[in-house]
Design a protein around this motif. Structure first.
Motif, PDB file in Angstrom:
ATOM      1  N   THR A 113       0.869  -1.240  -0.075  1.00 22.09           N
ATOM      2  CA  THR A 113      -0.088  -0.089  -0.155  1.00 22.09           C
ATOM      3  C   THR A 113       0.789   1.327  -0.199  1.00 22.09           C
ATOM      4  OG1 THR A 113      -1.647  -1.052   1.066  1.00 22.09           O
ATOM      5  CG2 THR A 113      -1.911   1.164   1.383  1.00 22.09           C
ATOM      6  N   TYR A 114       1.854   1.297   0.853  1.00 25.19           N
ATOM      7  CA  TYR A 114       3.025   2.306   0.870  1.00 25.19           C
ATOM      8  C   TYR A 114       3.680   2.704  -0.445  1.00 25.19           C
ATOM      9  CZ  TYR A 114       6.573   5.511   2.517  1.00 25.19           C
ATOM     10  OH  TYR A 114       7.292   6.732   2.569  1.00 25.19           O
ATOM     11  N   ALA A 115       4.037   1.457  -1.165  1.00 25.66           N
ATOM     12  CA  ALA A 115       4.664   1.452  -2.254  1.00 25.66           C
ATOM     13  C   ALA A 115       3.865   2.026  -3.464  1.00 25.66           C
ATOM     14  CB  ALA A 115       5.213   0.264  -2.696  1.00 25.66           C
ATOM     15  N   PHE A 116       2.700   1.768  -3.335  1.00 24.13           N
ATOM     16  CA  PHE A 116       1.643   2.133  -4.290  1.00 24.13           C
ATOM     17  C   PHE A 116       1.287   3.708  -4.046  1.00 24.13           C
ATOM     18  CE2 PHE A 116      -2.426   3.141  -5.976  1.00 24.13           C
ATOM     19  CZ  PHE A 116      -2.697   2.418  -7.435  1.00 24.13           C
ATOM     20  N   LEU A 117       0.955   3.911  -2.870  1.00 26.36           N
ATOM     21  CA  LEU A 117       0.649   5.471  -2.642  1.00 26.36           C
ATOM     22  C   LEU A 117       1.806   6.114  -2.893  1.00 26.36           C
ATOM     23  CD1 LEU A 117      -1.531   4.900   0.820  1.00 26.36           C
ATOM     24  CD2 LEU A 117      -2.293   5.418  -1.593  1.00 26.36           C
ATOM     25  N   LYS A 118       2.915   6.148  -2.776  1.00 24.06           N
ATOM     26  CA  LYS A 118       3.969   6.687  -3.018  1.00 24.06           C
ATOM     27  C   LYS A 118       4.390   6.862  -4.426  1.00 24.06           C
ATOM     28  CE  LYS A 118       6.519   8.502  -0.286  1.00 24.06           C
ATOM     29  NZ  LYS A 118       6.552  10.027   0.353  1.00 24.06           N
ATOM     30  N   GLY A 119       3.572   5.987  -5.131  1.00 25.72           N
ATOM     31  CA  GLY A 119       3.935   5.975  -6.702  1.00 25.72           C
ATOM     32  C   GLY A 119       5.286   5.430  -7.026  1.00 25.72           C
ATOM     33  N   PHE A 120       5.786   4.224  -6.187  1.00 25.57           N
ATOM     34  CA  PHE A 120       7.012   3.747  -6.532  1.00 25.57           C
ATOM     35  C   PHE A 120       6.703   2.359  -7.856  1.00 25.57           C
ATOM     36  CE2 PHE A 120       8.780   4.169  -1.984  1.00 25.57           C
ATOM     37  CZ  PHE A 120       8.914   5.371  -2.382  1.00 25.57           C
ATOM     38  N   MET A 121       5.583   1.846  -7.513  1.00 21.11           N
ATOM     39  CA  MET A 121       5.029   0.889  -8.400  1.00 21.11           C
ATOM     40  C   MET A 121       3.564   0.590  -8.499  1.00 21.11           C
ATOM     41  SD  MET A 121       7.132  -2.027  -6.440  1.00 21.11           S
ATOM     42  CE  MET A 121       8.544  -1.290  -6.338  1.00 21.11           C
ATOM     43  N   ASP A 122       2.919  -0.027  -9.377  1.00 20.48           N
ATOM     44  CA  ASP A 122       1.663  -0.222  -9.555  1.00 20.48           C
ATOM     45  C   ASP A 122       1.369  -1.692  -9.610  1.00 20.48           C
ATOM     46  OD1 ASP A 122       2.054  -0.164 -12.010  1.00 20.48           O
ATOM     47  OD2 ASP A 122       0.867   1.285 -12.423  1.00 20.48           O
ATOM     48  N   LYS A 123       2.599  -2.477  -9.679  1.00 22.71           N
ATOM     49  CA  LYS A 123       2.523  -3.953  -9.698  1.00 22.71           C
ATOM     50  C   LYS A 123       3.349  -4.607  -8.912  1.00 22.71           C
ATOM     51  CE  LYS A 123       2.872  -5.161 -14.794  1.00 22.71           C
ATOM     52  NZ  LYS A 123       2.921  -4.090 -15.422  1.00 22.71           N
ATOM     53  N   PHE A 124       3.219  -5.824  -8.375  1.00 21.39           N
ATOM     54  CA  PHE A 124       4.070  -6.340  -7.291  1.00 21.39           C
ATOM     55  C   PHE A 124       4.545  -7.914  -7.930  1.00 21.39           C
ATOM     56  CE2 PHE A 124       1.156  -3.566  -5.413  1.00 21.39           C
ATOM     57  CZ  PHE A 124       1.848  -2.652  -5.077  1.00 21.39           C
ATOM     58  N   ASN A 125       5.455  -7.876  -8.678  1.00 18.15           N
ATOM     59  CA  ASN A 125       5.744  -9.091  -9.304  1.00 18.15           C
ATOM     60  C   ASN A 125       6.213 -10.274  -8.415  1.00 18.15           C
ATOM     61  OD1 ASN A 125       5.020  -8.153 -11.720  1.00 18.15           O
ATOM     62  ND2 ASN A 125       7.096  -7.259 -12.092  1.00 18.15           N
ATOM     63  N   GLU A 126       5.796 -11.593  -8.860  1.00 16.75           N
ATOM     64  CA  GLU A 126       6.300 -12.544  -7.891  1.00 16.75           C
ATOM     65  C   GLU A 126       7.409 -13.481  -8.660  1.00 16.75           C
ATOM     66  OE1 GLU A 126       4.327 -16.293  -5.430  1.00 16.75           O
ATOM     67  OE2 GLU A 126       3.341 -15.365  -7.061  1.00 16.75           O
ATOM     68  N   CYS A 127       8.381 -13.745  -7.833  1.00 16.72           N
ATOM     69  CA  CYS A 127       9.391 -14.792  -8.570  1.00 16.72           C
ATOM     70  C   CYS A 127       8.605 -16.019  -9.189  1.00 16.72           C
ATOM     71  CB  CYS A 127      10.411 -15.197  -7.791  1.00 16.72           C
ATOM     72  SG  CYS A 127      11.462 -16.434  -8.103  1.00 16.72           S
ATOM     73  N   PRO A 128       9.017 -16.386 -10.400  1.00 15.46           N
ATOM     74  CA  PRO A 128       8.471 -17.604 -11.025  1.00 15.46           C
ATOM     75  C   PRO A 128       8.586 -18.817 -10.274  1.00 15.46           C
ATOM     76  CG  PRO A 128      10.144 -16.817 -12.340  1.00 15.46           C
ATOM     77  CD  PRO A 128       9.941 -15.527 -11.305  1.00 15.46           C
ATOM     78  N   ASN A 129       9.649 -18.797  -9.259  1.00 19.05           N
ATOM     79  CA  ASN A 129       9.956 -20.227  -8.664  1.00 19.05           C
ATOM     80  C   ASN A 129       9.055 -20.090  -7.358  1.00 19.05           C
ATOM     81  OD1 ASN A 129      11.942 -20.708 -10.429  1.00 19.05           O
ATOM     82  ND2 ASN A 129      13.206 -19.545  -9.749  1.00 19.05           N
ATOM     83  N   SER A 130       8.777 -18.923  -6.767  1.00 18.45           N
ATOM     84  CA  SER A 130       8.345 -19.069  -5.537  1.00 18.45           C
ATOM     85  C   SER A 130       7.098 -19.817  -5.222  1.00 18.45           C
ATOM     86  CB  SER A 130       7.794 -17.509  -5.117  1.00 18.45           C
ATOM     87  OG  SER A 130       6.850 -17.228  -4.266  1.00 18.45           O
ATOM     88  N   PRO A 131       6.150 -19.944  -5.991  1.00 20.44           N
ATOM     89  CA  PRO A 131       4.816 -20.622  -5.561  1.00 20.44           C
ATOM     90  C   PRO A 131       5.338 -22.358  -5.192  1.00 20.44           C
ATOM     91  CG  PRO A 131       4.436 -19.995  -7.502  1.00 20.44           C
ATOM     92  CD  PRO A 131       5.815 -19.524  -7.144  1.00 20.44           C
ATOM     93  N   TYR A 132       6.671 -22.826  -5.643  1.00 16.70           N
ATOM     94  CA  TYR A 132       7.169 -24.243  -5.194  1.00 16.70           C
ATOM     95  C   TYR A 132       7.761 -24.261  -3.925  1.00 16.70           C
ATOM     96  CZ  TYR A 132       6.446 -24.010 -10.276  1.00 16.70           C
ATOM     97  OH  TYR A 132       5.645 -23.896 -11.550  1.00 16.70           O
ATOM     98  N   SER A 133       7.619 -23.379  -3.204  1.00 16.25           N
ATOM     99  CA  SER A 133       8.276 -23.455  -2.000  1.00 16.25           C
ATOM    100  C   SER A 133       7.401 -23.925  -0.688  1.00 16.25           C
ATOM    101  CB  SER A 133       9.001 -21.937  -1.654  1.00 16.25           C
ATOM    102  OG  SER A 133       7.933 -21.045  -1.432  1.00 16.25           O
ATOM    103  N   TYR A 134       8.046 -24.303   0.293  1.00 15.50           N
ATOM    104  CA  TYR A 134       7.240 -24.558   1.479  1.00 15.50           C
ATOM    105  C   TYR A 134       6.680 -23.333   2.029  1.00 15.50           C
ATOM    106  CZ  TYR A 134       6.277 -26.603   6.036  1.00 15.50           C
ATOM    107  OH  TYR A 134       5.636 -26.760   7.136  1.00 15.50           O
ATOM    108  N   ARG A 135       7.644 -22.283   1.990  1.00 15.79           N
ATOM    109  CA  ARG A 135       7.034 -20.933   2.563  1.00 15.79           C
ATOM    110  C   ARG A 135       5.636 -20.476   1.602  1.00 15.79           C
ATOM    111  NH1 ARG A 135       9.220 -16.492   5.029  1.00 15.79           N
ATOM    112  NH2 ARG A 135      11.129 -17.676   5.197  1.00 15.79           N
ATOM    113  N   GLY A 136       5.768 -20.923   0.624  1.00  9.82           N
ATOM    114  CA  GLY A 136       4.334 -20.620  -0.168  1.00  9.82           C
ATOM    115  C   GLY A 136       3.299 -21.185   0.226  1.00  9.82           C
ATOM    116  N   TYR A 137       3.248 -22.474   0.830  1.00 12.32           N
ATOM    117  CA  TYR A 137       1.961 -22.983   1.543  1.00 12.32           C
ATOM    118  C   TYR A 137       1.787 -22.331   2.681  1.00 12.32           C
ATOM    119  CZ  TYR A 137       2.680 -27.091  -1.641  1.00 12.32           C
ATOM    120  OH  TYR A 137       2.706 -27.749  -2.784  1.00 12.32           O
ATOM    121  N   VAL A 138       2.880 -22.174   3.783  1.00 15.16           N
ATOM    122  CA  VAL A 138       2.682 -21.555   4.907  1.00 15.16           C
ATOM    123  C   VAL A 138       2.079 -20.051   4.815  1.00 15.16           C
ATOM    124  CG1 VAL A 138       3.905 -20.574   6.838  1.00 15.16           C
ATOM    125  CG2 VAL A 138       4.414 -22.992   5.830  1.00 15.16           C
ATOM    126  N   ARG A 139       2.462 -19.400   3.635  1.00 11.40           N
ATOM    127  CA  ARG A 139       1.955 -18.057   3.289  1.00 11.40           C
ATOM    128  C   ARG A 139       0.543 -17.946   3.185  1.00 11.40           C
ATOM    129  NH1 ARG A 139       4.485 -15.736  -1.867  1.00 11.40           N
ATOM    130  NH2 ARG A 139       2.939 -17.190  -2.845  1.00 11.40           N
TER     131      ARG A 139
END
Ligand code: SF4
Ligand SMILES: [Zn+2]
Ligand SMILES: [Zn+2]
Lengths: 63, 307
Positions: free
Chosen positions: B215-241
């Protein structure tokens, strides 16, 4: 109304009168996204009309 | 619903306190919280030379911007943006382009080190033969380079963009994997136990959720999309998230509760595992700190990258 979903880069047709209702219909968890209406951030209480340009941005960024 | 402070139109409702804030009040709230974390936990001290781990993603960009803003006028404090180029096609190349432009605009020195130059292969190349979970190897290599390069820069602190979501995921992951010892290394500042082989790590965004940072990044105009690493969904962290986020939407405040209760037991954990910290060896190949004879990075270099 037409909704842009940034994560999958697609448009969906959904009828909803508030952001909350919209997310429920799309089964999207509000903690994982931001919603913009005409490029302004809005909360779940925000009312929507057919003329609004709605985008759903995923905030999840791994890496 | 109106902003709690000024009755303007709200842009966000904070899930753990049920408060709605407008754009200006939200920006103030966010910055105040980062400053409070920095002063409560003494994250930045006199004469610090801070390496800021940056990726061009929202968290580290917000971190970079705010540290620069907070230390404005402090001649004794130096900052350098430190980026690791893993070599992930169509993802890191793009985010580093963004980071270069951002650093130029905000007049911040940027140093980029790549897997290709340091380890002879990009992550994409490594993953052609490595069939394990991408983040396992990638995370080890990146932490290694960040520690090594911040020492070369003679940094006194390494700042990272870890937010409340990242930290609550780590706490739960360590618990679910019976790795509670690892949690002794978490918290807003780590490496307080003096060991010059480790640069103390600081996490100024510790008490802000991923959604709040976005929200802060968007409101400050830094970026309007937040890309995800293509490998990230395969991680254990992804499930916990995903699990924590679905709990959060049903029971708002869950992630904050994990952090609050963790901070209560953290001093006991750190004390309990102090002996293990003292017993840290140096890798016989590269001299970086490790728990075995040969560090994980050197093991990956031998068994995966060169193989
Ligand atoms: S998500 Fe995993 S593979 Fe992608 S940059 Fe992070 S650690 Fe590396
Ligand atoms: Zn306000
Ligand atoms: Zn080694």
């Amino acid at each position: 109304m037409k909704i842009y979903i940034e994560k999958t880069d697609e448009y969906k047709e959904v009828e909803a009168s508030t952001v909350k209702e919209l997310l429920e219909k799309l089964k999207i968890n509000p903690t994982t996204i931001l919603v913009t209406k005409n490029n302004e951030l809005v909360t779940e209480e925000e009312k929507l009309t057919n003329k609004d340009e709605i985008k759903i941005l995923s905030v999840i960024s791994g890496g | 619903m109106v902003c709690k402070n000024c009755r303007e139109k709200p842009v966000i409702k904070l899930t753990n306190s049920n408060i709605s804030l407008c754009k200006n009040c939200y920006i103030k709230y966010f910055e105040k919280k980062v400053k409070k974390t920095i002063s409560d936990y003494k994250l930045i001290e006199k004469n610090d030379n801070i390496a800021i781990a940056c990726s061009g993603g929202k968290d580290s960009t917000v971190l970079l911007y705010l540290i620069k803003k907070i230390i404005k006028g402090r001649k004794d404090i130096k900052i350098t943006a430190l980026a690791i180029d893993e070599g992930i096609h169509n993802y890191r190349d793009k985010s580093l382009e963004f980071l270069k432009a951002f650093c130029k605009k905000h007049e911040i020195e940027l140093k980029i080190f790549s897997y290709k130059e340091e380890f002879s292969k990009t992550l994409d190349e490594i993953l052609k033969t490595y069939k394990g979970i991408p983040c396992s190897i990638c995370g080890v290599l990146r932490r290694y380079l960040l520690n090594k390069k911040s020492k070369e820069l003679e940094a006194t602190k390494l700042a990272t963009g870890h937010n409340l979501d990242d930290e609550s995921q780590s706490i739960i992951m360590n618990m679910f994997k019976n790795n509670i010892k690892m949690s002794a290394r978490l918290g807003p500042i780590t490496g307080i136990i003096k060991d010059e082989r480790f640069i103390p790590r600081i996490k100024p965004l510790y008490f802000l959720t991923e959604k709040e940072v976005a929200t802060y990044a968007f409101l400050k105009g830094f970026m309007d999309k937040f890309n995800e690493c293509p490998n990230s969904p395969y991680s254990y962290r992804g499930y916990v998230r995903d699990m924590l986020n679905s709990l959060e939407s049903k029971y708002p405040g869950t992630k904050h509760a994990i952090i609050t209760s963790f901070l209560e037991i953290m001093p006991l954990l750190k004390n309990h595992y102090k002996k293990d910290q003292d017993a840290i060896k140096s890798c016989s190949l590269c001299n970086e700190p490790c728990s075995q004879e040969i560090c994980k990075t050197c093991q990956y270099i031998e068994n995966v990258i060169k193989a």
